[in-house]
Design an enzyme around this catalytic site. Structure first.
Site, PDB file in Angstrom:
ATOM      1  N   ASP A 332       0.838  -1.185   0.000  1.00  0.00           N
ATOM      2  CA  ASP A 332       0.000   0.000   0.000  1.00  0.00           C
ATOM      3  C   ASP A 332       0.885   1.251   0.000  1.00  0.00           C
ATOM      4  O   ASP A 332       1.856   1.337   0.761  1.00  0.00           O
ATOM      5  CB  ASP A 332      -0.895  -0.022   1.242  1.00  0.00           C
ATOM      6  CG  ASP A 332      -1.796   1.182   1.343  1.00  0.00           C
ATOM      7  OD1 ASP A 332      -2.652   1.340   0.456  1.00  0.00           O
ATOM      8  OD2 ASP A 332      -1.639   1.966   2.291  1.00  0.00           O
ATOM      9  N   GLU A 363       1.609   0.175  -5.004  1.00  0.00           N
ATOM     10  CA  GLU A 363       1.154   1.452  -5.544  1.00  0.00           C
ATOM     11  C   GLU A 363       2.350   2.404  -5.632  1.00  0.00           C
ATOM     12  O   GLU A 363       2.886   2.793  -4.589  1.00  0.00           O
ATOM     13  CB  GLU A 363       0.087   2.063  -4.632  1.00  0.00           C
ATOM     14  CG  GLU A 363      -1.184   1.264  -4.540  1.00  0.00           C
ATOM     15  CD  GLU A 363      -2.172   1.893  -3.573  1.00  0.00           C
ATOM     16  OE1 GLU A 363      -3.285   2.223  -3.997  1.00  0.00           O
ATOM     17  OE2 GLU A 363      -1.825   2.073  -2.394  1.00  0.00           O
TER      18      GLU A 363
END
Length: 677
Positions: A332, A363
């Site tokens: 994340d 990400e």
């Protein structure tokens, strides 16, 4: 103790601090064997640490307390010549003359809601056969299915017993669904290779002792090395969550599916964390004015780039890989971590398990700017060239080119009416290896192609909003939306790179236009299994794409030169593009060349087939008109069907592609022509 944030930050980042306190041992926490239990914590600023033992996870009565001994590198240690498995504990840490209670940041077990750590003899938590558990053999292509544990089985129509719904145990139930497959049975039929599970380490936004109506995605970690208790059938015994989590992973492996863990090492549930209580201010980033950095939009960015922060993160990843047999990790807001840390994790996993055995991706962005440590690079998209080739990044460029911005509901992309997207779509086909984005990947293997994930609108909702407006009915079967959904899937399944889809995308999953359902009701978030029947045509389309993709080496190629397989990209008009793919492989391949067309326009288009190639000497003639194998193309997929079910041989010069659809054709190679496979 330093008397200001600025002084503390300078001290923590100094070579002097690392020389004195960097500890590279892998034994922090509570190590438990048959003969002994050893407690170790890293707290270099502490003046005194007391261990407090409890017989259970709830009572305030301390069973035993004992002062720990300070050792080299800021490590405090205490050993008991007995196995304390099942005992609970915490610490009283004195820093600057103040005693602060804290759980153990390195704990592998905890009580209900994680405020007290637990001593665990991990071998006692293994389900039968877990020592022999192995990941399924790697498939020809990895197809990742993003899933939330509670969403998976909360629907009463899931066929899972009520006591297991929304739990780890739901994954162990076989034969679900009376009239149609659900849960793991459904996943097997769909053909995906990896399940990506949203965070399931212990998080703070749900009361584990509360009712089942609570819901959260789980991006707010409390205990990094402990499974979340709300997914366990018993939250009062800290070993149950561990055993049932292992059972979930084991069951998926037994059903041929690998498991990826969504990890959140960029921030914590609160800055008043066990890390903060152990070593105040060391684990967090601060701005020059002394305020906490907020690149995570959660108010407390973890200070990746510092020696002991990086050790903590890398060791945690390795722990999950070894103890729980995880097959990969999704990071994340990876952009808040560093290139150096991500490359280290890639290297350590490769050394322990073999090159590329564990999947890594994340990400490549952050929610906002965050101060980085000197000498480090943020693991963001523009730094992809510095990342190891085995670290994937989500391609928001591909996502937005296909369906439009995730931030503006009405803004379309290629499949839903945007103009001028043709060049971007052709560049997406090579995973942007041919340019067109703000970065240059080392290979398409770094690219994660997708059009929907847990964040933002579901694909169905985005298409409905952009094609029918905010007052549209999300439960209505819009045929134009269904066609656009198919075309979106067709495009990213025929791009080079890795494939990723949100659970339910393939049966028109809707959240009624809610674009941030992180704490919405479980009813809104859950997979509605009846939609697999209502939108069975769409499910079959995806299932066919999954199957077909695995048979196309020209698209599965992840090498740095894979983009050279993409040839003759053409723009035929507004919303219409085509390209050829060299589909040859080291093993016999049924089709030696592919021809792919995307027609997002409102009109049918006739597209000329690639030119005739003269046959090699001795090649057989396959028709009485003297046409050769090079002239014959098979339709492998179009806007209605996939999975090689349309065996029609096309021997003309042109092919007609319906409006708002795609077409994939294959030219059989000698092996395919000979066997008729």
């Amino acid at each position: 103790m330093k008397n200001s944030i600025a002084e503390s930050m300078a001290f923590f980042a100094s070579e002097e601090f690392d020389a004195r306190y960097q500890y590279d041992g892998k034994d922090l926490g509570a190590g438990c064997t048959d003969e002994s239990t050893v407690f170790k914590v890293w707290s270099p600023l502490a003046e005194r640490i007391e261990l407090r033992l409890y017989r259970d996870g709830t009572s305030g009565e301390i069973w035993r307390r004992k002062e720990m001994k300070a050792g080299p590198k800021g490590v405090w240690e205490l050993e008991f010549r007995e196995n304390l498995h099942g005992m609970y504990y915490d610490y009283l840490v004195r820093i600057g003359g103040k005693d602060t209670p804290t759980a153990d940041p390195y704990a592998v077990g905890c009580n209900c809601n994680g405020g007290r750590s637990m001593v665990v003899d991990l071998r006692k938590t293994d389900p039968p056969g877990f020592a022999q558990d192995r990941a399924p053999e790697a498939a020809e292509e990895s197809i990742i299915y993003e899933l939330h544990i509670k969403d998976f089985s909360y629907d009463p129509e899931s066929g899972v017993p009520e006591c297991y719904r929304g739990k780890y145990k739901a994954f162990t139930v076989s034969g679900t669904g009376e009239e149609y497959p659900t849960c793991v049975e459904y996943l097997k039929k769909l053909g995906i290779t990896h399940v990506h599970l949203l965070p399931f380490f212990d998080y703070g936004s749900v009361d584990e002792a509360g009712d089942e109506k609570q819901f959260n995605w789980g991006y707010d970690p409390v205990n990094y090395n402990v499974p979340e208790g709300s997914y366990a059938t018993d939250v009062s015994d800290g070993t149950v969550r561990i055993r049932e989590c292992k059972e979930m992973i084991q069951a998926l492996h037994e059903n041929g599916i690998r498991v990826i863990m969504d990890v959140v090492y960029n921030h914590t549930h609160s800055n008043d964390s066990w890390l903060q209580r152990m070593v105040p201010d060391y684990y967090y980033r601060y701005q020059e004015d002394g305020s906490l950095a907020n690149g995570s939009a959660c108010g407390n960015d973890i200070a990746a780039g510092r020696a002991m922060v990086d050790n903590y993160i890398a060791d945690s990843v390795m722990y999950w890989a070894k103890e729980y047999h995880m097959d990969g990790f999704r990071f994340d807001l990876m952009g808040l971590l560093t290139v150096e840390l991500m490359n280290r994790i890639r290297r350590e996993l490769d050394e322990a398990f073999g090159p590329g055995e564990k999947m890594l991706y994340g990400e490549p962005w952050s929610a906002d700017d965050s101060p980085m440590e000197d000498g480090t690079r943020a693991a963001q998209k523009e730094n992809a060239g510095y990342l190891n080739e085995g670290i994937g990044i989500f391609s928001d460029d591909t996502r937005d080119a296909i369906k439009g911005s995730v931030f503006y509901a009405g803004e379309p992309g290629f499949v839903n009416g945007a103009q001028g997207m043709e060049a971007s779509i052709l560049q997406a086909v090579t995973g942007w290896k041919d340019g067109g984005a703000c970065f240059m990947p080392k290979s398409c293997g770094q690219i994660i192609n997708y059009v929907s994930a847990h964040d933002n609108f579901t694909l169905w909702d985005k298409l409905v909003l952009s094609m029918h407006g905010e007052k549209a009915d999300f439960d209505r079967r819009y045929e134009d939306v269904l066609a656009a959904n198919k075309l979106a899937a067709f495009i990213y399944f025929t791009c080079q790179g890795n494939l990723f889809l949100q659970a339910g995308e393939e049966f028109a999953r809707t959240k009624q236009g809610e674009d941030n359902s992180y704490c919405s009701t479980p009813e809104l978030n859950m997979l509605q299994w009846h939609r697999t029947v209502e939108y069975g045509e769409l499910v079959e389309y995806y299932r066919g794409l999954v199957s077909l993709r695995k048979q196309l080496p020209g698209l599965c190629d992840k090498s740095p030169s894979a983009n050279r397989r993409i040839m003759d990209g053409k723009i035929h008009g507004d919303g219409v593009v085509s390209f050829r793919v060299d589909n040859k492989a080291s093993r016999p391949s049924r089709w030696e060349e592919l021809f792919i067309i995307y027609n997002a326009s409102p009109e049918e288009h006739a597209i000329g087939l690639p030119g005739h190639v003269e046959p090699a000497a001795g090649k057989s003639v396959l028709s009485e008109k003297g046409r050769t194998q090079d002239d014959i193309w098979e339709v492998l997929a179009d806007g209605n069907e996939t999975d090689c079910r349309k065996k029609t041989g096309i021997t003309g010069n042109r092919v007609r592609v319906a409006a708002g659809s795609g077409m994939l054709l294959g030219r059989p190679g000698p092996e395919g022509a000979r066997t008729g496979e």
